[in-house]
Design an enzyme around this catalytic site. Structure first.
Site, PDB file in Angstrom:
ATOM      1  N   SER A   7      70.610 -25.211   0.932  1.00 29.22           N
ATOM      2  CA  SER A   7      70.038 -25.215   2.277  1.00 29.22           C
ATOM      3  C   SER A   7      68.850 -26.161   2.324  1.00 29.22           C
ATOM      4  O   SER A   7      67.825 -25.918   1.676  1.00 29.22           O
ATOM      5  CB  SER A   7      69.588 -23.812   2.674  1.00 29.22           C
ATOM      6  OG  SER A   7      68.804 -23.905   3.855  1.00 29.22           O
ATOM      7  N   HIS A  32      74.070 -27.248   3.516  1.00 27.06           N
ATOM      8  CA  HIS A  32      73.858 -26.189   4.520  1.00 27.06           C
ATOM      9  C   HIS A  32      72.654 -26.572   5.382  1.00 27.06           C
ATOM     10  O   HIS A  32      71.547 -26.763   4.876  1.00 27.06           O
ATOM     11  CB  HIS A  32      73.626 -24.847   3.825  1.00 27.06           C
ATOM     12  CG  HIS A  32      73.532 -23.695   4.776  1.00 27.06           C
ATOM     13  ND1 HIS A  32      74.649 -23.084   5.323  1.00 27.06           N
ATOM     14  CD2 HIS A  32      72.465 -23.042   5.298  1.00 27.06           C
ATOM     15  CE1 HIS A  32      74.268 -22.103   6.132  1.00 27.06           C
ATOM     16  NE2 HIS A  32      72.933 -22.057   6.141  1.00 27.06           N
ATOM     17  N   ASP A  34      70.312 -25.640   8.607  1.00 26.11           N
ATOM     18  CA  ASP A  34      69.874 -24.520   9.441  1.00 26.11           C
ATOM     19  C   ASP A  34      69.162 -25.018  10.690  1.00 26.11           C
ATOM     20  O   ASP A  34      68.057 -25.551  10.611  1.00 26.11           O
ATOM     21  CB  ASP A  34      68.913 -23.637   8.647  1.00 26.11           C
ATOM     22  CG  ASP A  34      69.622 -22.876   7.541  1.00 26.11           C
ATOM     23  OD1 ASP A  34      70.573 -22.142   7.861  1.00 26.11           O
ATOM     24  OD2 ASP A  34      69.221 -23.019   6.371  1.00 26.11           O
ATOM     25  N   MET A  36      67.328 -24.031  14.117  1.00 34.00           N
ATOM     26  CA  MET A  36      66.631 -22.884  14.733  1.00 34.00           C
ATOM     27  C   MET A  36      65.892 -23.330  15.984  1.00 34.00           C
ATOM     28  O   MET A  36      65.290 -24.406  15.998  1.00 34.00           O
ATOM     29  CB  MET A  36      65.609 -22.312  13.750  1.00 34.00           C
ATOM     30  CG  MET A  36      66.184 -21.920  12.410  1.00 34.00           C
ATOM     31  SD  MET A  36      64.884 -21.331  11.324  1.00 34.00           S
ATOM     32  CE  MET A  36      65.831 -21.026   9.820  1.00 34.00           C
ATOM     33  N   HIS A  65      74.612 -24.396  10.528  1.00 36.30           N
ATOM     34  CA  HIS A  65      74.399 -22.984  10.891  1.00 36.30           C
ATOM     35  C   HIS A  65      73.459 -22.941  12.100  1.00 36.30           C
ATOM     36  O   HIS A  65      72.268 -23.205  11.968  1.00 36.30           O
ATOM     37  CB  HIS A  65      73.794 -22.279   9.663  1.00 36.30           C
ATOM     38  CG  HIS A  65      73.447 -20.840   9.877  1.00 36.30           C
ATOM     39  ND1 HIS A  65      72.665 -20.131   8.990  1.00 36.30           N
ATOM     40  CD2 HIS A  65      73.766 -19.962  10.876  1.00 36.30           C
ATOM     41  CE1 HIS A  65      72.526 -18.886   9.415  1.00 36.30           C
ATOM     42  NE2 HIS A  65      73.168 -18.759  10.570  1.00 36.30           N
ATOM     43  N   MET A  67      71.291 -21.212  14.609  1.00 34.85           N
ATOM     44  CA  MET A  67      70.547 -19.989  14.950  1.00 34.85           C
ATOM     45  C   MET A  67      69.845 -20.261  16.267  1.00 34.85           C
ATOM     46  O   MET A  67      68.618 -20.385  16.335  1.00 34.85           O
ATOM     47  CB  MET A  67      69.567 -19.659  13.820  1.00 34.85           C
ATOM     48  CG  MET A  67      70.261 -19.077  12.593  1.00 34.85           C
ATOM     49  SD  MET A  67      69.243 -19.185  11.111  1.00 34.85           S
ATOM     50  CE  MET A  67      69.667 -20.845  10.609  1.00 34.85           C
ATOM     51  N   MET A 136      74.775 -12.865   6.807  1.00 40.96           N
ATOM     52  CA  MET A 136      73.345 -13.039   6.552  1.00 40.96           C
ATOM     53  C   MET A 136      72.847 -11.904   5.652  1.00 40.96           C
ATOM     54  O   MET A 136      73.023 -10.728   5.970  1.00 40.96           O
ATOM     55  CB  MET A 136      72.554 -13.024   7.867  1.00 40.96           C
ATOM     56  CG  MET A 136      72.793 -14.210   8.787  1.00 40.96           C
ATOM     57  SD  MET A 136      72.299 -15.819   8.122  1.00 40.96           S
ATOM     58  CE  MET A 136      70.619 -15.540   7.605  1.00 40.96           C
ATOM     59  N   GLY A 141      65.867 -16.937  10.118  1.00 44.11           N
ATOM     60  CA  GLY A 141      64.623 -17.515  10.634  1.00 44.11           C
ATOM     61  C   GLY A 141      63.779 -18.196   9.567  1.00 44.11           C
ATOM     62  O   GLY A 141      63.086 -19.163   9.852  1.00 44.11           O
ATOM     63  N   PHE A 142      63.876 -17.708   8.340  1.00 46.12           N
ATOM     64  CA  PHE A 142      63.015 -18.251   7.293  1.00 46.12           C
ATOM     65  C   PHE A 142      63.745 -18.286   5.953  1.00 46.12           C
ATOM     66  O   PHE A 142      64.555 -17.400   5.669  1.00 46.12           O
ATOM     67  CB  PHE A 142      61.751 -17.395   7.137  1.00 46.12           C
ATOM     68  CG  PHE A 142      60.959 -17.299   8.406  1.00 46.12           C
ATOM     69  CD1 PHE A 142      60.027 -18.281   8.742  1.00 46.12           C
ATOM     70  CD2 PHE A 142      61.178 -16.254   9.292  1.00 46.12           C
ATOM     71  CE1 PHE A 142      59.325 -18.211   9.938  1.00 46.12           C
ATOM     72  CE2 PHE A 142      60.487 -16.179  10.490  1.00 46.12           C
ATOM     73  CZ  PHE A 142      59.547 -17.154  10.821  1.00 46.12           C
ATOM     74  N   GLY A 143      63.414 -19.296   5.160  1.00 51.86           N
ATOM     75  CA  GLY A 143      63.881 -19.326   3.780  1.00 51.86           C
ATOM     76  C   GLY A 143      62.945 -18.476   2.925  1.00 51.86           C
ATOM     77  O   GLY A 143      61.884 -18.033   3.380  1.00 51.86           O
ATOM     78  N   GLY A 144      63.357 -18.262   1.689  1.00 55.47           N
ATOM     79  CA  GLY A 144      62.477 -17.603   0.726  1.00 55.47           C
ATOM     80  C   GLY A 144      62.302 -16.103   0.908  1.00 55.47           C
ATOM     81  O   GLY A 144      61.343 -15.528   0.392  1.00 55.47           O
ATOM     82  N   ASP A 174      74.200 -15.903   2.849  1.00 58.12           N
ATOM     83  CA  ASP A 174      73.077 -16.756   3.251  1.00 58.12           C
ATOM     84  C   ASP A 174      71.766 -15.965   3.264  1.00 58.12           C
ATOM     85  O   ASP A 174      71.554 -15.125   4.134  1.00 58.12           O
ATOM     86  CB  ASP A 174      73.378 -17.316   4.652  1.00 58.12           C
ATOM     87  CG  ASP A 174      72.400 -18.413   5.050  1.00 58.12           C
ATOM     88  OD1 ASP A 174      71.556 -18.796   4.216  1.00 58.12           O
ATOM     89  OD2 ASP A 174      72.508 -18.878   6.204  1.00 58.12           O
ATOM     90  N   GLY A 175      70.914 -16.294   2.299  1.00 59.55           N
ATOM     91  CA  GLY A 175      69.576 -15.722   2.270  1.00 59.55           C
ATOM     92  C   GLY A 175      69.277 -14.965   0.987  1.00 59.55           C
ATOM     93  O   GLY A 175      69.990 -14.031   0.623  1.00 59.55           O
ATOM     94  N   GLY A 176      68.252 -15.409   0.279  1.00 60.94           N
ATOM     95  CA  GLY A 176      67.795 -14.681  -0.903  1.00 60.94           C
ATOM     96  C   GLY A 176      68.737 -14.735  -2.090  1.00 60.94           C
ATOM     97  O   GLY A 176      68.656 -13.887  -2.987  1.00 60.94           O
ATOM     98  N   GLY A 196      68.608 -21.960  -0.856  1.00 62.82           N
ATOM     99  CA  GLY A 196      67.517 -22.833  -0.430  1.00 62.82           C
ATOM    100  C   GLY A 196      66.456 -22.920  -1.498  1.00 62.82           C
ATOM    101  O   GLY A 196      66.451 -23.841  -2.330  1.00 62.82           O
TER     102      GLY A 196
HETATM  103  C1  DX5 Z   1      67.729 -18.360   6.978  1.00 61.61           C
HETATM  104  C2  DX5 Z   1      68.674 -19.509   6.762  1.00 61.61           C
HETATM  105  C3  DX5 Z   1      69.026 -19.703   5.337  1.00 61.61           C
HETATM  106  C4  DX5 Z   1      67.867 -20.086   4.456  1.00 61.61           C
HETATM  107  C5  DX5 Z   1      68.169 -19.630   3.068  1.00 61.61           C
HETATM  108  O1  DX5 Z   1      67.569 -18.139   8.331  1.00 61.61           O
HETATM  109  O2  DX5 Z   1      69.883 -19.285   7.475  1.00 61.61           O
HETATM  110  O3  DX5 Z   1      70.080 -20.648   5.199  1.00 61.61           O
HETATM  111  O4  DX5 Z   1      67.603 -21.468   4.465  1.00 61.61           O
HETATM  112  O5  DX5 Z   1      67.058 -19.864   2.271  1.00 61.61           O
HETATM  113  P1  DX5 Z   1      66.826 -19.100   0.896  1.00 61.61           P
HETATM  114  O6  DX5 Z   1      67.999 -19.397   0.022  1.00 61.61           O
HETATM  115  O7  DX5 Z   1      65.550 -19.680   0.390  1.00 61.61           O
HETATM  116  O8  DX5 Z   1      66.723 -17.620   1.208  1.00 61.61           O
HETATM  117 ZN    ZN Z   2      71.641 -20.631   7.013  1.00 67.52          ZN
END
Ligand code: DX5
Ligand code: ZN
Length: 215
Positions: A7, A32, A34, A36, A65, A67, A136, A141-144, A174-176, A196
């Site tokens: 991502s 990937h 994202d 938003m 993706h 959002m 999801m 909304g956020f990475g990490g 997707d996520g974490g 990501g």
């Molecule tokens: C969150 C995004 C994810 C995000 C994943 O809203 O859809 O794609 O970038 O990031 P990580 O892998 O850091 O959780």
């Molecule tokens: Zn995503």
């Protein structure tokens, strides 16, 4: 082996070209991306002009993706920008079936994304029409963020729904996603890992991608 979709939200945007080159050289199959809008999710990322530029930097699959609210307004624009897979949220679509058909009619693969609070059974009447489900594993909304463990149960439910119908649908998580939890995600039935921070914040992203493929 799973498909790996780094991502770019977690990449260094000042060095986007180098980040694209790194993914090109790696074993990752997809980018990937994202998008938003600050309305569907409480954050704003990047949009069409950035994706158009990324399209010129790779021949790999662009997995976009969305959002955003009212994604149906932008389906054609993302096709023109070079998206190969376009994913819309079930929570953002009043006419999901129409939107999925529109995406496919423009030559893209169609994905539907579901938030952590959305039950898998809501997909029963659309699953035969989609190419991919983005499950999801954090609130979008956020990475990490931290992986929500109940996602593993949802992967099994979704995988059974797909198998029972004899369908071929990608299950993307997707996520974490981390090196530590990726194996349990794959063992539960997913075949696409979005990553990501795990990729871009690691010392050797190419090696991290290789490690995610061989769990
Ligand atoms: C969150 C995004 C994810 C995000 C994943 O809203 O859809 O794609 O970038 O990031 P990580 O892998 O850091 O959780
Ligand atoms: Zn995503």
């Amino acid at each position: 082996m799973p498909i790996i979709a780094p991502s770019l939200l977690a990449s260094n945007f000042l060095r986007l070209e180098d980040e694209c080159k790194m993914i090109n050289q790696s074993e990752a199959e997809w980018f990937h991306l994202d998008v938003m809008d600050g309305r569907f999710v409480p954050n704003i990322s990047f949009g069409l002009p950035v994706i158009e530029q990324i399209r010129t930097a790779t021949s790999k699959i662009l997995d976009v993706h969305l959002m955003i609210e009212e994604p149906e307004k932008y389906i054609e624009a993302f096709a023109k920008a070079g998206a190969n897979i376009l994913t819309v949220h079930i929570e953002a679509c009043r006419n999901l079936h129409r939107n999925i058909q529109h995406i496919k009619a423009l030559g893209m693969k169609a994905g539907v994304a579901v938030n952590p609070h959305t039950p898998i059974h809501l997909l029963v009447d659309i699953i035969a029409d989609v190419d991919l489900v983005n499950l999801m594993s954090v609130n979008p909304g956020f990475g990490g963020q931290k992986f929500i463990p109940y996602t593993l149960t949802k992967i099994t439910q979704l995988s059974n729904m797909i198998k029972d119908r004899g369908l071929n649908v990608d299950i993307e998580i997707d996520g974490g996603v981390t090196i530590d939890n990726a194996k349990s995600i794959i063992d539960s039935g997913a075949n696409v890992l979005v990553a990501g921070n795990t990729v871009f914040k690691s010392a050797y992203p190419i090696n991290t991608i290789a490690a995610l493929k061989r769990l």
